[in-house]
Design an enzyme around this catalytic site. Structure first.
Site, PDB file in Angstrom:
ATOM      1  N   VAL A   1       0.912  -1.301  -0.119  1.00  0.00           N
ATOM      2  CA  VAL A   1      -0.123  -0.058   0.107  1.00  0.00           C
ATOM      3  C   VAL A   1       0.832   1.217  -0.075  1.00  0.00           C
ATOM      4  O   VAL A   1       1.673   1.380   0.867  1.00  0.00           O
ATOM      5  CB  VAL A   1      -1.084   0.268   1.142  1.00  0.00           C
TER       6      VAL A   1
ATOM      7  N   ASN B   1      20.297  -6.196 -14.813  1.00  0.00           N
ATOM      8  CA  ASN B   1      20.976  -7.007 -16.043  1.00  0.00           C
ATOM      9  C   ASN B   1      21.644  -6.124 -17.175  1.00  0.00           C
ATOM     10  O   ASN B   1      22.585  -5.180 -16.671  1.00  0.00           O
ATOM     11  CB  ASN B   1      20.032  -7.746 -16.549  1.00  0.00           C
TER      12      ASN B   1
ATOM     13  N   GLY C   1       9.850   1.573   1.295  1.00  0.00           N
ATOM     14  CA  GLY C   1       9.397   2.446   2.470  1.00  0.00           C
ATOM     15  C   GLY C   1      10.562   3.179   3.010  1.00  0.00           C
ATOM     16  O   GLY C   1      11.645   3.210   2.422  1.00  0.00           O
TER      17      GLY C   1
END
Length: 627
Positions: free
Chosen positions: A300, A502, A553
């Site tokens: 969220v 990559n 976060g």
């Protein structure tokens, strides 16, 4: 004796004269006498306190530009203690090799949680092999091919890296072809792949009358997940070296990395302003690996309003995170359960608790879909923040993790499965109830051609495209495939999450963002699940001019260091008066029929719509409140 001595003296004199003549020619060819005379004259008039320091500075301007001396690859640990690649660049500066910078690139592997030990061990072995192969490529071949090149020649460097990678891909194809031919000659036949049986027909719901149809939707057989795009072992060496060379060029040029990337994007023309990317910060996680029943919301995400500065947005997010921590740390007071259970939820629902995840946010146990959203609503109310005005929400659904192939449906809650059409209805209902959600990331699994998922990607965009971004992250193809096909239309979406992993070079990132911009889509630069403390990703986001940056976060050092870099860049742009401003969130209609129907309805109501205008999420919230 005298004659012999005189002969030796004559020979020595001739040798000295020859050396003097060679020296004069050497210095004249390099324009030393003229420059030295000018330098001595200017030094006399300036009379600097540090004469030799002044001379050293002046001489350094005449030195040859730095060139790549060698590139060194190392196996280091990322923020989770797992193997990844570090690349260090040494340049020849004034005849001596000097270390300029190093970068660390994350691997493409997803972090496995609540997985059987055998799979974890197999992935760790694959990761170690990928990193060790990349280290070998860098130290043996790439360093030799790039030696002597100027770090400022990014296009030339990337071209050589692409050619090297193409050769490795061809070698791998030839190796596999040789293995196959050996197997065929030995008479071995690979076992045929057995597709799982189609899911059983839907059972009749309790209370459904005989002969009554539950829905007009006809389920198609669910095709198993297609094979993942192959990742060549060692390919991370290409992306790491390209980034390291770009950073080296910036340091030697005395400019920040983000400005060097911006110059690459704008053909070496410095843009008048640079815009800070909008934050997508994860606050809670309720995904497949969380302890509760809810699987749908892997992340969220909070998105501060575009009108806020990055500093204001970070401060807001920190307050939200503190409030969530306080709520989860508070002991739940004992209450007598009613028929429905505590707080009107189902009987036996567990109190919400949390632990820090590798994404830098709290993983919490939720049993119903509304729990995390109500939690954030309550926190915003306590902080006097208005969802839909001060900030908005996004949901990373991680559709590829929800699919239960034994049932052919998405397991949104433990024991609750929905087909693709039902998922679309679920998302429409969710956005109707929580209009502050303005983005859905990977709402379905990666689309497979001619499947119900392919159709439902279209359905989601048609139903929600005018008020919510539909974003393809894992569901999108790799940057290499997108550039190869020159199209970003599959799956249908508002935008893509791109990641620097990559074989993606700096030139590739410039090309893919140009392609996304040309299609009027939005670009989101995202971090990987296993990040390092390298903050170059932030410079890439600012230089490329992406709309959003998704860093996880505001916890864990490897993620916080990137937020700190964002704050630093914003301060620099403000000081240089080159900070641009972000526009409001705007959406567009995917379905022209729906748009015409809406215009016709408005005309009938006497509210004829004028020319097409942007739709702002704050307007959606206000309209929902009035109704």
């Amino acid at each position: 004796m005298g004659e012999e001595g005189g002969g030796r003296s004559c020979g020595t004199t001739k040798e000295l004269q020859k050396l003097k003549q060679q020296a004069m020619e050497y210095y004249r060819e390099n324009d030393v006498p003229r420059r030295l005379e000018e330098l001595l004259n200017s030094t006399f008039y300036l009379q600097p306190a540090d004469v030799y320091g002044h001379l050293a500075n002046c001489f350094s301007t005449f030195a040859k530009p730095p060139t790549i001396h060698r590139i060194v690859g190392k196996n280091v640990l990322d923020g989770l203690g797992l193997s990844t690649l570090q690349v260090e660049v040494f340049c020849t500066i004034q005849n001596f090799p000097k270390s300029i910078c190093s970068v660390v690139i994350p691997t493409h592997f997803e972090v496995q949680e609540n997985t059987v030990p055998e799979l974890v061990e197999a992935q760790e072995a694959e990761r170690r092999l990928a990193v060790s192969t990349a280290v070998q490529w860098v130290n043996e071949t790439i360093t030799e091919e790039l030696r002597g090149l100027a770090p400022s020649s990014q296009a030339e460097v990337d071209c050589m890296l692409r050619a090297f990678f193409a050769n490795k891909v061809q070698e791998e194809k030839e190796r596999k072809a040789l293995e196959k031919s050996q197997e065929d000659s030995a008479g071995s036949v690979p076992p045929s792949q057995i597709l799982p049986p189609p899911p059983p027909p839907p059972t009749k719901k309790r209370g459904q009358k005989p002969g009554k149809k539950d829905s007009v939707y006809i389920e198609k057989p669910v095709i198993p997940a297609g094979p993942a795009e192959p990742v060549l072992c060692g390919s991370m060496a290409i992306g790491a070296v390209s980034l390291a060379v770009a950073k080296t060029s910036a340091i030697l040029g005395g400019i920040p990395l983000y400005l060097n990337i911006a110059l690459l994007k704008h053909n070496q023309e410095q843009p008048a302003t640079l815009t800070m990317p909008l934050l997508m910060a994860s606050v809670v996680s309720c995904g497949k690996s969380s302890p509760g029943k809810l699987n749908l919301m892997k992340e969220v995400i909070c998105i501060p309003h575009p009108g806020l500065t990055t500093k204001q947005g970070v401060e807001m997010l920190l307050e939200i995170q503190k409030q969530i921590n306080k709520i989860l740390e508070m002991p739940t007071p004992p209450k007598a359960e009613n028929k429905k259970g505590l707080n009107g939820n189902k009987r036996g629902q567990q109190p919400v608790t949390g632990k820090m995840s590798h994404l830098g946010c709290l993983t919490i146990n939720c049993d119903v879909m509304e729990q995390p959203l109500l939690l954030i609503q309550g926190v915003c109310a306590n902080l006097e923040l208005e969802l839909g005005t001060n900030l908005h929400l996004a949901i990373n659904c991680a559709g590829h993790e929800l699919m239960d192939y034994s049932k052919g449906k998405y397991e949104v809650l433990m024991g609750t499965h929905k087909n693709a059409a039902e998922m679309v209805d679920l998302y429409v209902e969710l956005i109707n109830k929580y209009p502050s959600i303005i983005a859905l990331i990977d709402p379905l699994r990666k689309e497979l051609l001619f499947t119900q998922d392919s159709e439902q990607w279209d359905s989601i965009c048609n139903a929600l495209g005018s008020r919510c971004y539909v974003i393809a992250g894992t569901a999108s193809k790799s940057i290499s495939k997108l550039l190869e096909h020159g199209s970003i239309s599959s799956p249908r979406s508002h935008g893509l999450i791109i990641k620097h992993t990559n074989q993606t070079t700096m030139s590739d990132l410039v090309e893919i963002t140009n392609l996304i911009n040309s299609k009027k889509h939005i670009a989101i630069l995202g971090s990987t699940e296993g990040e390092s403390s390298d903050d170059s990703l932030v410079d890439l986001a600012v230089g490329l001019g992406v709309r959003f940056i998704k860093l996880g976060g505001l916890s864990r050092g490897e993620r916080v260091t990137k937020y700190n870099r964002l704050l630093t860049i914003e301060e620099e742009l403000v000081q240089n008066e080159t900070l641009g401003f972000n526009e409001e969130h705007t959406f567009f209609y995917f379905n022209e029929d729906a748009k015409k129907a809406l215009e016709a309805a408005a005309t009938a109501a006497g509210e004829l719509l004028g020319p097409r205008e942007p739709i702002f999420p704050t307007e959606v919230v206000e309209e929902s409140a009035r109704s």
